[in-house]
Write a protein that holds these residues in place. Structure first.
Motif, mmCIF file in Angstrom:
data_model
loop_
_atom_site.group_PDB
_atom_site.id
_atom_site.type_symbol
_atom_site.label_atom_id
_atom_site.label_comp_id
_atom_site.label_asym_id
_atom_site.label_seq_id
_atom_site.Cartn_x
_atom_site.Cartn_y
_atom_site.Cartn_z
ATOM 1 N N LEU A 11 0.856 -1.195 0.000
ATOM 2 C CA LEU A 11 0.000 0.000 0.000
ATOM 3 C C LEU A 11 0.882 1.231 0.000
ATOM 4 C CD1 LEU A 11 -2.664 -1.093 2.627
ATOM 5 C CD2 LEU A 11 -3.099 -0.633 0.213
ATOM 6 N N LYS A 42 1.448 -7.928 -0.740
ATOM 7 C CA LYS A 42 1.299 -9.154 -1.521
ATOM 8 C C LYS A 42 2.605 -9.469 -2.230
ATOM 9 C CE LYS A 42 -3.563 -8.493 -2.566
ATOM 10 N NZ LYS A 42 -4.321 -7.565 -3.408
ATOM 11 N N LEU A 67 -1.741 -6.634 -11.343
ATOM 12 C CA LEU A 67 -1.325 -7.093 -10.014
ATOM 13 C C LEU A 67 -1.437 -6.003 -8.957
ATOM 14 C CD1 LEU A 67 1.712 -9.368 -10.956
ATOM 15 C CD2 LEU A 67 -0.675 -10.002 -10.569
ATOM 16 N N ALA A 68 -1.168 -4.754 -9.342
ATOM 17 C CA ALA A 68 -1.295 -3.646 -8.387
ATOM 18 C C ALA A 68 -2.432 -2.733 -8.819
ATOM 19 C CB ALA A 68 0.006 -2.855 -8.336
ATOM 20 N N ASN A 69 -3.065 -2.134 -7.858
ATOM 21 C CA ASN A 69 -4.030 -1.075 -8.157
ATOM 22 C C ASN A 69 -3.313 0.251 -7.922
ATOM 23 O OD1 ASN A 69 -5.931 0.911 -8.144
ATOM 24 N ND2 ASN A 69 -7.439 -0.221 -6.943
#
Lengths: 81, 236
Positions: A11, A42, A67-69
């Protein structure tokens, strides 16, 4: 360059991580006082079929789009054998 | 008017949305996630559920299904798209709506009736309600905590994109009435153009008194009313 991409998603700074906060609370409840903060994240391992620059560019795309936001998360890619 | 309800693997409110549209007396069809045909639908609903098992992040995989390519095009052309719960998550993941839906601040799955306040009724999906109306509608989610950068929250506010806020039974926006930690008590938003709307509560589960509330009908009636007013609902 190698054929395995190791991806860490975390994050962004400043985004609240309720899971991390809860884990830290559990650590305190266990009696450990050495931890002041926990951030969860993650982890992915991608086996690549080639180790050229094009593969690396695809990995970068995959991280960004899937995979990432990018609104809430940062990612980091490492390559290993 | 024809409703199209998308079914992803793991959708579980598609039949509720179907039934709500039927209740209006409108035509409605299911749209399979592998299909690339919107079947002439005038309004698309992305229903609640756990598309693709919520793997990776809620909505993250559904966004890449073939039907979503069509839905994105449909939305960009100005036609109405409503995302409910998981559908809202799919809309933010696909970039049709800004922000992100994170894990609830208390980390629990919440399934109960809450209240939301209609913040404005000049939208296709709120036209039948009045600004300030308080709707009793259920939530059922674990990842409904709306997040965006502070500047973007201000922009949502300024542009009138916040359509629904969590409130108490009298319409007060309070921290106690916020069920998941959402910034600014946001329960539902629209895009700049207003034709794409997402909300975490389930209006389709509150369309008959026997279900505990019929307040959700306001949203479905709004679609019907907007059509009657000649908003851009018919496909060119």
């Amino acid at each position: 360059m190698s054929k395995r991409a190791i991806i860490y998603i975390r994050l962004k700074e400043g985004v609240l991580d309720p899971q991390g906060v809860t884990i830290q609370r559990a650590i305190l409840n266990m009696g450990y006082d050495a931890v002041s903060s926990v951030r969860s994240g993650k982890f992915f391992e991608l086996e690549l079929s080639s180790d050229n620059a094009q593969a690396a560019s695809q990995v970068d795309d995959i991280c960004r789009k899937l995979l990432a936001n990018p609104v809430i998360e940062d990612f980091r890619v490492e390559y290993s054998q | 008017m024809k409703f199209g309800v998308v079914t992803f693997p793991g959708s579980n409110c598609d039949y509720d949305a179907y039934a709500a549209a039927k209740l209006l007396g409108e035509e409605v069809t299911f749209l399979w996630h592998q299909s690339s045909d919107l079947q002439g639908a005038d309004v698309i609903i992305l229903p609640g559920g756990f598309s693709y098992g919520d793997y990776l992040r809620s909505g993250a995989i559904a966004r890449f299904s073939p039907i979503m390519k069509e839905v994105v095009e449909f939305a960009h052309a100005g036609f109405p798209v409503l995302g409910i719960c998981n559908g809202f998550q799919v809309l933010v993941e696909s970039g049709l709506l800004p922000g992100a839906l994170m894990r609830n601040d208390h980390l629990r799955f919440s399934c109960r009736f809450i209240h939301i306040r209609v913040e404005r009724n000049d939208n296709i999906f709120t036209a039948a309600a009045s600004t300030g109306d308080i709707l009793k509608i259920p939530i059922a989610h674990k990842d409904g905590n709306y997040y965006n950068f502070t500047a973007d929250i201000d922009a949502l506010e300024k542009n009138g994109q916040i359509l629904f806020r969590y409130c108490d039974s009298r319409g007060n926006i309070t921290p106690e009435s916020n069920p998941n930690g959402s910034m600014a008590n946001i329960a539902g938003i629209c895009n700049r153009e207003g034709n794409v709307v997402g909300l975490m509560p389930h209006p389709e589960r509150a369309v008959e008194d026997i279900l505990g509330s019929s307040d959700g009908l306001q949203i479905f009636n709004s679609i019907k009313l907007s059509l009657a007013r000649g908003k851009k609902l018919e496909r060119a």
